[in-house]
Design a protein around this motif. Structure first.
Motif, short mmCIF file in Angstrom:
data_model
loop_
_atom_site.label_atom_id
_atom_site.label_comp_id
_atom_site.label_asym_id
_atom_site.label_seq_id
_atom_site.Cartn_x
_atom_site.Cartn_y
_atom_site.Cartn_z
N ASN A 97 0.78 -1.23 0.00
CA ASN A 97 0.00 0.00 0.00
C ASN A 97 0.82 1.30 0.00
N ARG A 98 2.13 1.18 0.18
CA ARG A 98 2.96 2.40 0.25
C ARG A 98 4.23 2.23 -0.56
N ASN A 99 4.66 3.31 -1.17
CA ASN A 99 5.88 3.28 -1.99
C ASN A 99 6.78 4.47 -1.69
N PHE A 100 6.79 4.87 -0.41
CA PHE A 100 7.62 6.00 0.02
C PHE A 100 9.11 5.66 -0.13
N VAL A 101 9.94 6.67 -0.05
CA VAL A 101 11.39 6.48 -0.11
C VAL A 101 11.82 5.50 0.98
N GLY A 102 12.50 4.43 0.60
CA GLY A 102 13.00 3.45 1.56
C GLY A 102 11.95 2.57 2.20
N ARG A 103 10.75 2.57 1.68
CA ARG A 103 9.65 1.83 2.30
C ARG A 103 9.96 0.33 2.43
N MET A 104 10.53 -0.26 1.38
CA MET A 104 10.79 -1.70 1.41
C MET A 104 12.28 -2.03 1.49
N GLY A 105 13.10 -1.04 1.82
CA GLY A 105 14.53 -1.33 1.94
C GLY A 105 15.39 -0.10 1.70
N ASP A 106 16.44 -0.27 0.92
CA ASP A 106 17.40 0.79 0.67
C ASP A 106 16.71 2.05 0.13
N ARG A 107 17.22 3.20 0.54
CA ARG A 107 16.59 4.47 0.15
C ARG A 107 16.70 4.74 -1.36
N THR A 108 17.59 4.05 -2.04
CA THR A 108 17.69 4.23 -3.49
C THR A 108 16.80 3.23 -4.26
N SER A 109 16.14 2.32 -3.54
CA SER A 109 15.26 1.35 -4.20
C SER A 109 13.93 2.00 -4.57
N GLU A 110 13.19 1.35 -5.46
CA GLU A 110 11.91 1.89 -5.93
C GLU A 110 10.82 0.83 -5.79
N VAL A 111 9.64 1.29 -5.36
CA VAL A 111 8.48 0.41 -5.23
C VAL A 111 7.35 0.95 -6.11
N TYR A 112 6.81 0.07 -6.95
CA TYR A 112 5.67 0.39 -7.81
C TYR A 112 4.48 -0.42 -7.32
#
Length: 419
Positions: free
Chosen positions: A383-398
């Motif tokens: 439900n969330r794709n904020f900066v660093g939500r699922m790990g490293d701050r340079t990763s991306e969540v769609y």
């Protein structure tokens, strides 16, 4: 003066007719805590000198974020909740023996019903509004107050009417509806409002309704709510319900701050780009962007239900996950896991190259069981794709629905499941 469903639920709990903007102290039907937030509430409860819970059967503690515990810190954190639950002989304490993600497990257990006022120390507590209840997230100290008194204070929220028209097309679900809505009104478009979904709601199944209300918070809403209908009643029918449901419905000429209309028949699968749930684009746009992915994730309190697993299995059957892509699937409860196993879905997932985990919130919040490394990209049903939500701050969540994620796992890039 006419009332919305939210105003009627509060009026019933307060014992007087109340309206949006009024400050009320309301009885709480169900308080929900988890292994992360409950220890704070327990400390405040004990600091107050309280010896007994105001409503023991109205408190549910669900161990779901770091369970089984991932390290010493999470083990000690969990220990606090366990000891409290044993001390007070809690009826509704869910640990490894009967585990699940709280916002999937609580409705499954029949602990929330239509007409309830529900609070939880987790922002996605608004999920339970799908059953025609007022349900919202609050802070851990607010939870402690409810544990001690059985009540809490609220400002009755104004409502936004979301009118849904038509029918959803192939591989388009409640997840797409809520992502579309958030893209229209923004992450603060419903700030401290109740998002009331109505219109052709009979064309939307229960699991999609849970997804829609779950992500109401991503538009800043205090709650999401859908008045009970036959689909709701059928869902509640086979449950060992905590209480008899009370059905409330908005008056035709009740006041709404605004009305938003969505033509469901014109909707495409949606993908929310980093780093906000409001950054929604159609699957056509996403496919054109050639977005290669390192990880695909299906699960969470938003989309870890049996219907999500069935959708994914239909797409994955006889296929293989792309060589450079990882697929993680997390059933939301043990009951869902067992049903998926019984239907042969787990075999399909493993044969395709996926890993299936126990029920947990771990990957969704970047806790464990699926953390992203530097510059990695994940397409996820969370439900969330904020900066660093699922790990490293340079990763991306769609963010996307289960069909999009399953199809993307096979292709190794974000893909339209309708093709």
């Amino acid at each position: 003066m006419k009332q919305t469903i939210t105003e009627k639920i509060f009026s019933d709990h307060v014992g007087a007719q109340v309206y949006a903007g009024e400050i009320v102290e309301s009885k709480i039907d169900m308080v929900i805590g988890n292994d992360i937030t409950t220890p704070i509430s327990i400390r405040q409860f004990e600091k107050s000198g309280a010896a007994h819970l105001a409503n023991p059967d109205g408190l549910a503690i669900v161990m779901d974020h770091y369970i089984p515990t991932k390290d010493i810190a999470s083990a000690n954190q969990a220990k606090i909740s366990r000891e409290f639950a044993y001390k007070h002989n809690l009826k509704n304490f869910f640990d490894e023996k009967d585990m699940g993600i709280e916002h999937a497990l609580i409705p499954e257990k029949g602990l929330v019903v239509s007409g309830d006022v529900i609070i939880g120390a987790d922002s996605h507590t608004c999920t339970h509004g799908a059953l025609g209840a007022f349900s919202t997230g609050m802070g851990s100290t607010d939870i402690a107050y409810a544990m001690i008194t059985g009540k809490n204070w609220f400002k009755v929220p104004k409502s936004i009417k979301v009118v849904l028209k038509g029918r959803l097309g192939e591989h388009i679900y409640g997840k797409d509806l809520i992502l579309k809505l958030i893209s229209m009104i923004g992450v603060d478009g419903a700030l401290y409002k109740a998002l009331e979904f109505c219109g052709d709601i009979q064309n939307i199944d229960m699991d999609s309704r849970f997804s829609m209300c779950n992500m109401a918070i991503e538009a800043g809403a205090k709650s999401g709510i859908i008045a009970a209908d036959e689909i709701t009643k059928q869902f509640l029918k086979d449950k060992n319900l905590r209480a008899e449901p009370k059905y409330f419905y908005s008056d035709e000429d009740a006041f709404y701050e605004r009305t938003v209309e969505i033509d469901m028949s014109a909707l495409e699968p949606m993908v929310a780009y980093p780093f906000l749930p409001s950054n929604g684009k159609t699957i056509t746009q996403a496919v054109a962007d050639e977005l290669k992915i390192d990880q695909a994730f299906i699960g969470s309190c938003t989309n870890g239900r049996l219907s999500d697993l069935r959708i994914a299995a239909e797409i994955l059957k006889g296929k293989k996950v792309a060589k450079k892509t990882r697929l993680i699937i997390t059933p939301a409860t043990q009951k869902i896991y067992k049903a998926a196993e019984h239907e042969g879905l787990i075999d399909i997932f493993i044969d395709a190259g996926a890993v299936v985990s126990n029920p947990t919130c771990g990957a969704c919040l970047g806790g464990y069981m699926g953390i992203l490394g530097a510059n990695e990209r994940c397409v996820s049903t969370t439900n969330r794709n904020f900066v660093g939500r699922m790990g490293d701050r340079t990763s991306e969540v769609y963010l996307a629905n289960s069909a999009v994620v399953a199809a993307s796992a096979i292709a190794g890039k974000i893909t339209d499941p309708r093709e």
